[in-house]
Design a protein around this motif. Structure first.
Motif, PDB file in Angstrom:
ATOM      1  N   GLY A   1       0.818  -1.206   0.000  1.00 16.01           N
ATOM      2  CA  GLY A   1       0.000   0.000   0.000  1.00 16.01           C
ATOM      3  C   GLY A   1       0.855   1.261   0.000  1.00 16.01           C
ATOM      4  N   LEU A   2       1.901   1.270   0.824  1.00 13.50           N
ATOM      5  CA  LEU A   2       2.796   2.431   0.849  1.00 13.50           C
ATOM      6  C   LEU A   2       3.442   2.629  -0.517  1.00 13.50           C
ATOM      7  CD1 LEU A   2       4.672   1.947   4.258  1.00 13.50           C
ATOM      8  CD2 LEU A   2       2.780   3.510   3.768  1.00 13.50           C
ATOM      9  N   ALA A   3       3.981   1.545  -1.066  1.00 11.27           N
ATOM     10  CA  ALA A   3       4.658   1.647  -2.363  1.00 11.27           C
ATOM     11  C   ALA A   3       3.696   2.210  -3.408  1.00 11.27           C
ATOM     12  CB  ALA A   3       5.187   0.276  -2.796  1.00 11.27           C
ATOM     13  N   THR A   4       2.495   1.683  -3.440  1.00  6.65           N
ATOM     14  CA  THR A   4       1.515   2.126  -4.433  1.00  6.65           C
ATOM     15  C   THR A   4       1.242   3.622  -4.287  1.00  6.65           C
ATOM     16  OG1 THR A   4       0.528  -0.071  -4.362  1.00  6.65           O
ATOM     17  CG2 THR A   4      -0.804   1.685  -5.350  1.00  6.65           C
ATOM     18  N   ASN A   5       1.068   4.071  -3.040  1.00  7.29           N
ATOM     19  CA  ASN A   5       0.807   5.499  -2.829  1.00  7.29           C
ATOM     20  C   ASN A   5       1.938   6.373  -3.360  1.00  7.29           C
ATOM     21  OD1 ASN A   5      -1.716   5.254  -1.736  1.00  7.29           O
ATOM     22  ND2 ASN A   5      -1.068   5.506   0.388  1.00  7.29           N
ATOM     23  N   TYR A   6       3.185   5.949  -3.142  1.00 10.96           N
ATOM     24  CA  TYR A   6       4.301   6.796  -3.573  1.00 10.96           C
ATOM     25  C   TYR A   6       4.544   6.688  -5.081  1.00 10.96           C
ATOM     26  CZ  TYR A   6       4.948   8.355   1.124  1.00 10.96           C
ATOM     27  OH  TYR A   6       4.733   8.947   2.337  1.00 10.96           O
ATOM     28  N   PHE A   7       4.255   5.536  -5.676  1.00 10.20           N
ATOM     29  CA  PHE A   7       4.287   5.453  -7.147  1.00 10.20           C
ATOM     30  C   PHE A   7       3.329   6.497  -7.729  1.00 10.20           C
ATOM     31  CE2 PHE A   7       6.057   0.998  -7.107  1.00 10.20           C
ATOM     32  CZ  PHE A   7       6.957   1.118  -8.150  1.00 10.20           C
ATOM     33  N   GLU A   8       2.132   6.597  -7.119  1.00  7.58           N
ATOM     34  CA  GLU A   8       1.126   7.551  -7.609  1.00  7.58           C
ATOM     35  C   GLU A   8       1.616   8.991  -7.455  1.00  7.58           C
ATOM     36  OE1 GLU A   8      -1.732   7.465  -9.232  1.00  7.58           O
ATOM     37  OE2 GLU A   8      -1.395   5.309  -9.471  1.00  7.58           O
ATOM     38  N   LEU A   9       2.227   9.306  -6.319  1.00 13.56           N
ATOM     39  CA  LEU A   9       2.722  10.673  -6.103  1.00 13.56           C
ATOM     40  C   LEU A   9       3.833  11.005  -7.094  1.00 13.56           C
ATOM     41  CD1 LEU A   9       2.692  10.729  -2.197  1.00 13.56           C
ATOM     42  CD2 LEU A   9       1.215  12.058  -3.730  1.00 13.56           C
ATOM     43  N   ALA A  10       4.674  10.018  -7.368  1.00 12.65           N
ATOM     44  CA  ALA A  10       5.757  10.256  -8.334  1.00 12.65           C
ATOM     45  C   ALA A  10       5.177  10.518  -9.724  1.00 12.65           C
ATOM     46  CB  ALA A  10       6.697   9.051  -8.383  1.00 12.65           C
TER      47      ALA A  10
ATOM     48  N   ASP B   1       6.284   2.632 -13.436  1.00 17.40           N
ATOM     49  CA  ASP B   1       7.334   1.842 -12.790  1.00 17.40           C
ATOM     50  C   ASP B   1       8.661   2.587 -12.716  1.00 17.40           C
ATOM     51  OD1 ASP B   1       5.551  -0.186 -12.566  1.00 17.40           O
ATOM     52  OD2 ASP B   1       6.254  -1.275 -14.326  1.00 17.40           O
ATOM     53  N   LEU B   2       8.812   3.663 -13.483  1.00 12.34           N
ATOM     54  CA  LEU B   2      10.084   4.384 -13.488  1.00 12.34           C
ATOM     55  C   LEU B   2      10.065   5.606 -12.576  1.00 12.34           C
ATOM     56  CD1 LEU B   2      10.990   4.037 -17.259  1.00 12.34           C
ATOM     57  CD2 LEU B   2      11.615   2.593 -15.312  1.00 12.34           C
ATOM     58  N   GLY B   3       9.074   5.683 -11.698  1.00 13.66           N
ATOM     59  CA  GLY B   3       8.957   6.819 -10.791  1.00 13.66           C
ATOM     60  C   GLY B   3      10.142   6.943  -9.842  1.00 13.66           C
ATOM     61  N   TYR B   4      10.465   8.208  -9.509  1.00  6.55           N
ATOM     62  CA  TYR B   4      11.550   8.466  -8.551  1.00  6.55           C
ATOM     63  C   TYR B   4      11.368   9.841  -7.940  1.00  6.55           C
ATOM     64  CZ  TYR B   4      13.420  11.315 -12.324  1.00  6.55           C
ATOM     65  OH  TYR B   4      13.568  12.268 -13.313  1.00  6.55           O
ATOM     66  N   PHE B   5      12.090  10.106  -6.863  1.00  9.33           N
ATOM     67  CA  PHE B   5      12.102  11.438  -6.269  1.00  9.33           C
ATOM     68  C   PHE B   5      13.543  11.908  -6.140  1.00  9.33           C
ATOM     69  CE2 PHE B   5       8.323   9.389  -4.226  1.00  9.33           C
ATOM     70  CZ  PHE B   5       7.342  10.156  -4.849  1.00  9.33           C
ATOM     71  N   THR B   6      13.777  13.179  -6.447  1.00 11.95           N
ATOM     72  CA  THR B   6      15.099  13.777  -6.209  1.00 11.95           C
ATOM     73  C   THR B   6      15.027  14.600  -4.922  1.00 11.95           C
ATOM     74  OG1 THR B   6      14.385  15.427  -7.813  1.00 11.95           O
ATOM     75  CG2 THR B   6      15.979  13.790  -8.577  1.00 11.95           C
ATOM     76  N   PRO B   7      16.183  14.978  -4.359  1.00  7.15           N
ATOM     77  CA  PRO B   7      16.170  15.618  -3.044  1.00  7.15           C
ATOM     78  C   PRO B   7      15.308  16.882  -2.956  1.00  7.15           C
ATOM     79  CG  PRO B   7      18.395  14.960  -3.605  1.00  7.15           C
ATOM     80  CD  PRO B   7      17.553  14.697  -4.824  1.00  7.15           C
TER      81      PRO B   7
ATOM     82  N   TYR C   1       9.150   9.284   1.061  1.00  5.03           N
ATOM     83  CA  TYR C   1       9.284   7.937   0.493  1.00  5.03           C
ATOM     84  C   TYR C   1      10.325   7.122   1.269  1.00  5.03           C
ATOM     85  CZ  TYR C   1      10.325   4.002  -2.464  1.00  5.03           C
ATOM     86  OH  TYR C   1      10.556   2.727  -2.897  1.00  5.03           O
ATOM     87  N   LEU C   2      11.427   7.763   1.634  1.00  2.75           N
ATOM     88  CA  LEU C   2      12.438   7.036   2.420  1.00  2.75           C
ATOM     89  C   LEU C   2      11.851   6.568   3.752  1.00  2.75           C
ATOM     90  CD1 LEU C   2      15.504   9.297   1.608  1.00  2.75           C
ATOM     91  CD2 LEU C   2      15.258   6.866   0.999  1.00  2.75           C
ATOM     92  N   ASN C   3      10.989   7.387   4.336  1.00  4.37           N
ATOM     93  CA  ASN C   3      10.314   6.974   5.573  1.00  4.37           C
ATOM     94  C   ASN C   3       9.368   5.808   5.327  1.00  4.37           C
ATOM     95  OD1 ASN C   3      11.131   8.633   7.923  1.00  4.37           O
ATOM     96  ND2 ASN C   3      10.571  10.325   6.578  1.00  4.37           N
ATOM     97  N   ALA C   4       8.704   5.837   4.188  1.00  2.00           N
ATOM     98  CA  ALA C   4       7.804   4.725   3.860  1.00  2.00           C
ATOM     99  C   ALA C   4       8.592   3.427   3.710  1.00  2.00           C
ATOM    100  CB  ALA C   4       7.036   5.031   2.572  1.00  2.00           C
ATOM    101  N   VAL C   5       9.765   3.525   3.094  1.00  3.85           N
ATOM    102  CA  VAL C   5      10.609   2.329   2.960  1.00  3.85           C
ATOM    103  C   VAL C   5      11.037   1.837   4.345  1.00  3.85           C
ATOM    104  CG1 VAL C   5      12.816   1.432   2.098  1.00  3.85           C
ATOM    105  CG2 VAL C   5      11.413   2.911   0.637  1.00  3.85           C
ATOM    106  N   ALA C   6      11.347   2.792   5.227  1.00  3.07           N
ATOM    107  CA  ALA C   6      11.755   2.409   6.583  1.00  3.07           C
ATOM    108  C   ALA C   6      10.605   1.725   7.320  1.00  3.07           C
ATOM    109  CB  ALA C   6      12.232   3.646   7.356  1.00  3.07           C
ATOM    110  N   ALA C   7       9.412   2.319   7.230  1.00  2.54           N
ATOM    111  CA  ALA C   7       8.256   1.753   7.938  1.00  2.54           C
ATOM    112  C   ALA C   7       7.872   0.395   7.346  1.00  2.54           C
ATOM    113  CB  ALA C   7       7.074   2.719   7.875  1.00  2.54           C
TER     114      ALA C   7
END
Ligand code: 5GP
Ligand code: MN
Ligand code: MN
Length: 457
Positions: free
Chosen positions: A232-241, A253-259, A267-273
């Protein structure tokens, strides 16, 4: 095609250089046979892996196969100052990974009756399958789950007691910023995870009783991840990207975030959680499996190691500096004296690396060697698929497959009915894959584990 651009080096890997790839080093850790057998469609995905801003290295592990945007079996190092953190290179099952435990029980004691008893006792305690829900906790209030995914295994053990010694693990807790909140709701619905802590999940997630060739004793291995919560977290951040970069179009599938993005830290927090959820999930399942093991074999299981193979982590690399290391279906492999192991149990020998094969093939426990720097301190996370689920269902005979397993003395679930799209023919040879790692000097083989009883999600 593309394979003629793969140039063998004396370092045990091929380099791949094409106009599409430009300057980014791409290292393929494949034997000639594995390169020959690699899918043509991988090329596009390898190129994709080099295109994230600030990419410093792409390493392809020998279990590589087609994935979401980038291959499964892929390691991407991006610059931590200006580079991207990317979602496809972590995947939907954030924190998915392995745990392995050993016992002093002689493997001969796993008679057909005891294999059946073990599978039955595990199934009483751990729910299997995609829709499985938590036997121990039922549905958790949101605030309790939030507390756990922030506190990780550390907090879990504080709260519920340490039924096992967890000191042999990649980590106890991945830090989560106080300012970050779990994005409940939305398209991804991470709330699916509220009743899933301690459930295995479907597909190729598994619990397996094994015989260790080197010790002659029983081992147990577990493969699971962050269930609906991480997905669910991954899906949400794919959508935001996607919202942030409509130019990516269909290529979500090629979504990303820069600083500079507001979602970068989030997103880094979502990966941590999600990573913490997966770690706790493996811990709970381990406690339940250890209880089942004790009931049947009258002995304890002892953790060998617990480690994720879908994460992005901040690391330092002697060649590439401060980097984000994305491992999508790849396992971290830190050798002796690696700075990140300082002060841990593994400082002087490197940590164990858990590499599953299939439920009718060897699984391996490896030890990283100094040469592991070549692959961004990473090795494969399995054998890797070679036959799609659809093809398996079309070409394999259920009867014949069941008979192969019966003949090999491997009990699958309670009735010996092998999930055909998960049978050994669907995976590459574990020995071939591990040979590529050993030949490149990334790791050595410590234990070989043969399946005796298999539970599939
Ligand atoms: P993934 O994390 O990409 O879903 O899968 C990891 C690896 O697990 C696969 O590449 C495969 O080699 C391995 N695997 C899948 N099913 C089983 C199983 O039932 N038993 C063992 N030992 N390994 C498996
Ligand atoms: Mn998974
Ligand atoms: Mn996995």
């Amino acid at each position: 095609g593309w394979k003629r651009h793969a140039v063998a080096t004396s370092e045990g890997y091929y380099t791949l250089q094409t106009e599409d790839i430009g300057d980014v080093p791409v290292r393929l850790f494949l034997t000639p046979e594995l390169l020959g057998a690699a899918e043509d469609t991988l090329y596009r995905q390898i190129v994709n892996a080099t295109r994230f801003p600030g990419t410093r290295l792409v390493a392809i592990t020998p279990d590589v196969h087609y994935g979401y945007g980038v291959p499964v079996g892929c390691v991407i190092l991006t610059d931590r100052g200006e580079g991207a953190v990317a979602m496809g290179p972590v995947g939907f099952d954030i924190g998915c990974g392995m745990m392995s435990a050993r016992s002093a029980v002689a493997a001969e004691l796993a008679t057909p009756d005891r294999k059946l008893a073990f599978n039955r006792e595990v199934m009483k305690r751990v729910s299997m399958g995609a829709g499985g829900t938590s036997v121990r906790f039922g549905k958790m209030p949101e605030k309790d789950l939030v507390e756990l995914v922030r506190g990780g295994a550390e907090l879990y053990v504080d709260k519920f007691g340490a039924a096992i010694d967890r000191s042999r693990a990649e980590r106890q807790r991945i830090p989560v910023d106080d300012a970050w909140d779990v994005p409940w709701g939305g398209k991804g619905k991470p709330e699916r995870g509220l009743d899933q802590l301690g459930s295995l999940g479907g597909g190729n997630h598994f619990i397996e009783l094994q015989r260790c060739d080197e010790t002659g004793t029983l081992f147990v291995q577990v493969h699971t991840g962050s269930r609906g919560f991480g997905h669910g977290l991954a899906t949400n951040y794919f959508e935001l990207a996607r919202e942030e970069r409509p130019d990516l179009g269909a290529d979500i599938d090629l979504g990303y975030f820069t600083p500079d993005s507001e979602h970068y830290r989030a997103y880094l927090n979502a990966v941590a959680a999600g990573g913490n959820f997966a770690i706790i999930n493996r811990l709970i399942i381990f406690e339940q499996v250890a209880e089942a093991f004790r009931k049947v074999f009258r002995e304890d299981l002892e953790l060998v190691y617990e480690i994720s193979h879908n994460l992005v982590q901040a690391e330092q690399h002697p060649e590439f500096g401060d980097v984000w290391v994305h491992r999508k279906g790849a396992t971290r492999a830190l050798p002796a004296q690696h700075p990140a192991l300082k002060g841990t149990l593994f400082e002087n020998e490197g940590h164990p690396v858990l590499v599953p094969g299939s439920n009718r093939d060897y699984s391996y426990i490896l030890r990283p060697l100094p040469g592991a720097h070549k692959s961004g301190y990473s090795v494969n996370h399995g054998s890797g698929r070679r036959m799609s689920r659809g093809e398996a269902v079309r070409v394999l005979s259920q009867e014949k497959v069941n008979e192969q397993y019966r003949h090999a003395g491997i009990l699958v679930n309670l009735d010996g009915e092998v999930p055909i799209d998960e049978s050994s023919a669907c995976y590459k040879s574990a020995e071939d894959v591990v040979t590529a790692v050993v030949d490149a000097g990334l790791a050595r083989v410590e234990y070989r584990l043969w399946p005796l009883a298999s539970l599939k999600g």
